[in-house]
Design a protein around this motif. Sequence first.
Motif, PDB file in Angstrom:
ATOM      1  N   ALA A  56     -11.272  11.837  38.131  1.00  0.00           N
ATOM      2  CA  ALA A  56     -10.079  12.097  38.038  1.00  0.00           C
ATOM      3  C   ALA A  56     -10.388  13.474  39.617  1.00  0.00           C
ATOM      4  N   LEU A  57     -11.389  14.380  38.935  1.00  0.00           N
ATOM      5  CA  LEU A  57     -11.573  16.092  40.214  1.00  0.00           C
ATOM      6  C   LEU A  57     -12.426  15.358  41.704  1.00  0.00           C
ATOM      7  N   ASP A  58     -12.890  14.276  41.863  1.00  0.00           N
ATOM      8  CA  ASP A  58     -13.969  13.360  42.630  1.00  0.00           C
ATOM      9  C   ASP A  58     -14.771  14.111  42.823  1.00  0.00           C
ATOM     10  N   PHE A  59     -15.776  13.743  41.960  1.00  0.00           N
ATOM     11  CA  PHE A  59     -16.927  14.858  41.491  1.00  0.00           C
ATOM     12  C   PHE A  59     -17.831  13.321  42.519  1.00  0.00           C
ATOM     13  N   ASP A  60     -18.758  14.117  43.816  1.00  0.00           N
ATOM     14  CA  ASP A  60     -19.441  13.605  44.510  1.00  0.00           C
ATOM     15  C   ASP A  60     -20.741  13.343  43.167  1.00  0.00           C
ATOM     16  N   LEU A  61     -21.621  12.000  42.806  1.00  0.00           N
ATOM     17  CA  LEU A  61     -22.237  11.944  42.299  1.00  0.00           C
ATOM     18  C   LEU A  61     -23.590  12.130  42.453  1.00  0.00           C
ATOM     19  N   ARG A  62     -23.743  12.273  44.037  1.00  0.00           N
ATOM     20  CA  ARG A  62     -24.703  12.617  44.457  1.00  0.00           C
ATOM     21  C   ARG A  62     -24.955  14.383  44.754  1.00  0.00           C
ATOM     22  N   ARG A  63     -23.744  15.451  44.416  1.00  0.00           N
ATOM     23  CA  ARG A  63     -23.716  16.574  44.708  1.00  0.00           C
ATOM     24  C   ARG A  63     -23.363  17.488  42.783  1.00  0.00           C
ATOM     25  N   ILE A  64     -23.859  16.904  42.248  1.00  0.00           N
ATOM     26  CA  ILE A  64     -23.450  17.258  40.878  1.00  0.00           C
ATOM     27  C   ILE A  64     -24.714  18.297  40.690  1.00  0.00           C
ATOM     28  N   ALA A  65     -24.099  19.811  39.740  1.00  0.00           N
ATOM     29  CA  ALA A  65     -25.374  20.964  40.039  1.00  0.00           C
ATOM     30  C   ALA A  65     -25.910  21.131  38.469  1.00  0.00           C
ATOM     31  N   TRP A  66     -24.946  20.569  37.676  1.00  0.00           N
ATOM     32  CA  TRP A  66     -25.356  20.686  36.242  1.00  0.00           C
ATOM     33  C   TRP A  66     -26.135  20.017  35.632  1.00  0.00           C
ATOM     34  N   ARG A  67     -27.356  20.679  35.298  1.00  0.00           N
ATOM     35  CA  ARG A  67     -28.643  20.059  34.172  1.00  0.00           C
ATOM     36  C   ARG A  67     -28.559  19.676  32.945  1.00  0.00           C
ATOM     37  N   ARG A  68     -29.070  19.244  32.092  1.00  0.00           N
ATOM     38  CA  ARG A  68     -29.269  19.474  30.971  1.00  0.00           C
ATOM     39  C   ARG A  68     -30.392  21.161  30.362  1.00  0.00           C
ATOM     40  N   VAL A  69     -30.385  21.412  29.384  1.00  0.00           N
ATOM     41  CA  VAL A  69     -31.396  21.981  29.325  1.00  0.00           C
ATOM     42  C   VAL A  69     -31.803  21.995  27.339  1.00  0.00           C
ATOM     43  N   VAL A  70     -33.126  21.807  27.003  1.00  0.00           N
ATOM     44  CA  VAL A  70     -33.946  22.023  26.331  1.00  0.00           C
ATOM     45  C   VAL A  70     -34.473  23.393  25.723  1.00  0.00           C
ATOM     46  N   ASP A  71     -34.920  23.947  24.762  1.00  0.00           N
ATOM     47  CA  ASP A  71     -35.977  25.423  24.540  1.00  0.00           C
ATOM     48  C   ASP A  71     -37.360  25.278  24.215  1.00  0.00           C
ATOM     49  N   MET A  72     -37.374  24.046  24.935  1.00  0.00           N
ATOM     50  CA  MET A  72     -39.084  23.928  24.887  1.00  0.00           C
ATOM     51  C   MET A  72     -39.169  23.633  26.205  1.00  0.00           C
ATOM     52  N   ASN A  73     -41.174  23.506  26.384  1.00  0.00           N
ATOM     53  CA  ASN A  73     -42.012  23.164  27.210  1.00  0.00           C
ATOM     54  C   ASN A  73     -41.730  21.747  27.352  1.00  0.00           C
ATOM     55  N   ASP A  74     -41.101  20.955  28.434  1.00  0.00           N
ATOM     56  CA  ASP A  74     -41.816  19.520  28.640  1.00  0.00           C
ATOM     57  C   ASP A  74     -40.896  19.205  29.828  1.00  0.00           C
ATOM     58  N   ARG A  75     -42.499  18.364  30.392  1.00  0.00           N
ATOM     59  CA  ARG A  75     -42.442  18.095  31.906  1.00  0.00           C
ATOM     60  C   ARG A  75     -41.637  16.976  31.734  1.00  0.00           C
TER      61      ARG A  75
ATOM     62  N   ASP B   6     -33.614  22.014  32.260  1.00  0.00           N
ATOM     63  CA  ASP B   6     -34.569  22.478  32.710  1.00  0.00           C
ATOM     64  C   ASP B   6     -34.402  23.606  31.434  1.00  0.00           C
ATOM     65  N   ILE B   7     -35.579  24.737  31.650  1.00  0.00           N
ATOM     66  CA  ILE B   7     -35.406  25.290  29.578  1.00  0.00           C
ATOM     67  C   ILE B   7     -34.201  26.121  29.181  1.00  0.00           C
ATOM     68  N   THR B   8     -33.548  26.230  28.438  1.00  0.00           N
ATOM     69  CA  THR B   8     -33.174  26.979  27.776  1.00  0.00           C
ATOM     70  C   THR B   8     -32.649  28.276  28.512  1.00  0.00           C
ATOM     71  N   VAL B   9     -34.357  29.131  28.495  1.00  0.00           N
ATOM     72  CA  VAL B   9     -33.856  30.108  29.402  1.00  0.00           C
ATOM     73  C   VAL B   9     -33.489  30.093  30.449  1.00  0.00           C
ATOM     74  N   ALA B  10     -33.089  29.075  31.633  1.00  0.00           N
ATOM     75  CA  ALA B  10     -32.725  29.479  32.913  1.00  0.00           C
ATOM     76  C   ALA B  10     -31.773  28.882  33.050  1.00  0.00           C
ATOM     77  N   SER B  11     -31.482  28.852  32.267  1.00  0.00           N
ATOM     78  CA  SER B  11     -29.903  28.298  32.172  1.00  0.00           C
ATOM     79  C   SER B  11     -28.581  29.268  32.189  1.00  0.00           C
ATOM     80  N   GLU B  12     -27.753  28.954  33.151  1.00  0.00           N
ATOM     81  CA  GLU B  12     -26.600  30.411  33.983  1.00  0.00           C
ATOM     82  C   GLU B  12     -25.873  30.544  32.732  1.00  0.00           C
ATOM     83  N   VAL B  13     -26.006  29.996  31.303  1.00  0.00           N
ATOM     84  CA  VAL B  13     -24.675  30.369  30.611  1.00  0.00           C
ATOM     85  C   VAL B  13     -25.533  31.431  30.016  1.00  0.00           C
ATOM     86  N   MET B  14     -26.936  31.533  29.624  1.00  0.00           N
ATOM     87  CA  MET B  14     -27.954  32.262  29.188  1.00  0.00           C
ATOM     88  C   MET B  14     -27.835  33.782  30.048  1.00  0.00           C
TER      89      MET B  14
END
Length: 558
Positions: A155-174, A197-205
């Motif tokens: 309903a918010l009309d996300f452009d699937l090519r322009r989603i800016a939010w990735r997921r995070v985990v607090d571990m080095n995992d290339r 991204d790694i958790t410490v790179a999260s904007e939430v952090m």
Amino acid sequence: MIVPSDIEIARTAAMKPIMEIGSQIGIPAQSLVPYGHDKAKVSASFLRSLGARPEGKLILVTAINPTPAGEGKTTTTVGLGDGLNRIGKRAMICLREPSLGPCFGVKGGAAGGGYAQVVPMEDINLHFTGDFHAITAAHNLLAALIDNHIYWGNALDFDLRRIAWRRVVDMNDRALREIVGSLGGVSNGFPRETGFDITVASEVMAILCLAEDLADLEARLGAIIVGYRRDKTPIFARDLKADGAMAVLLKDAMQPNLVQTLENNPAFVHGGPFANIAHGCNSIVATKAALRLADFVVTEAGFGADLGAEKFFDIKCRKAGLRPAAAVVVATIRALKMNGGVAKADLGRENVDALRAGCVNLGRHIENIRKFGVPVIVAINHFSSDTDAEVRAIVDYANDQGVDAVLCRHWAQGSAGIVELAEKVTALANSCEADFRPLYGDDLSLMAKIETVAREIYRADGVTAEASVLEQLRAFEAQGYGGLPVCIAKTQYSFSSDPSLLGAPTGHSLPIREVRLSAGAGFVVAITGEIRTMPGLPRSPSAERIALNELGQIEGLF
């Protein structure tokens, strides 16, 4: 003198009950939420009661550019806090929480070392009070809500090519850097490229570390831009009604963690954004609380002063209205010789000429800190291989720059080995009023801010960026974000974007390959060179050597 390993020292620490530590700085038992006997969170109601108290003096500990030879910034931060208490000052320290990624990767933890540590070291370096898990959960809840919203009609009309939010985990995992999600058919949603991204790179952090209180936290969470529509207008976390639930997950994580040093002095360890891919400072909540509980607060900013100190001054102090009274630049003779061209295997041999050549790295950091109007002193973190001639060379060099340099033996001797630095820092902080000022004003364009940091701090000749990056910066400004500070993601090993250029390089340019808007945190991230927001593990990660012994004790952590 043979000093046991960090973990052996920490294991034999004579810790006081955490309630007793709290009472030393006037925190009543009912205002502490204990996590066992040796760590506790400080209640939000007590933090609110501190607002009218006068503030103590804030001391920043930073360092030269890190090398494999070691610098000891956190160890010096802890040692200086203990040293100030030893000479009769009412002092606290404020540190970041360690990330699991470096602990199991290559860098190690962040609880100090030798006889200048915060304890319980194993807990602090591992799960601690669960703050990072809460941040990871809140971040990934938002990611799940995005995909769920799209699944149920978008309903918010996300452009699937322009989603800016990735997921995070607090571990080095290339392997998680770039992935495709929602595979497996209609019931799993719409496949799209994403990543971790790694958790410490999260904007939430970053938000947790920059928020003033729970209301500010929720407002900042709501301001996160999670994606864009086809017309390029932003979609916010509040549009998904995610901010309330995220704040609930972070309610306890917002409360500072109280622990103690080996010498039973109080320490806040709270928040932990990376310094090369985020702003690298502990939480504003913890720092401001400490300033109202102590006469001196010693804190650190990640990596060398070109990253940590610049972001501490230009982001944290700007946002929180903090005015640091003095700064300490940590250096080691070994690291400066490496900056002077000596190979790691040869660092144990006296080489005054190479040391003098490498001192240009120290000199540039001293110059940079002075640009912020903050008085500075050099701490020489002692190694057993240091010679009198080498120590004299650093002292002479620092004196030529107009600053004191003090040899510190806190790693081996605890507070007794850092008394001189504690006395000189006290005198420096009390002798003159720091004329603190950020490096640039809010009114400069985003590109001009990046260029100012590149020119004034990194000594770059200029900044290079693709047209798409410049267009994105102009778009951020058009959306009303032009007044934000910039957070440059750069290698920690050099003033340049090339980690192999040691010393004080000139004649280089700063290549900006990507910019990201952290609207909730309140800064724009400019990513340079090969910096990644999801690190990888080395060929032989520390995790291979970490295990439980027959007594159930952790071995190999350090």
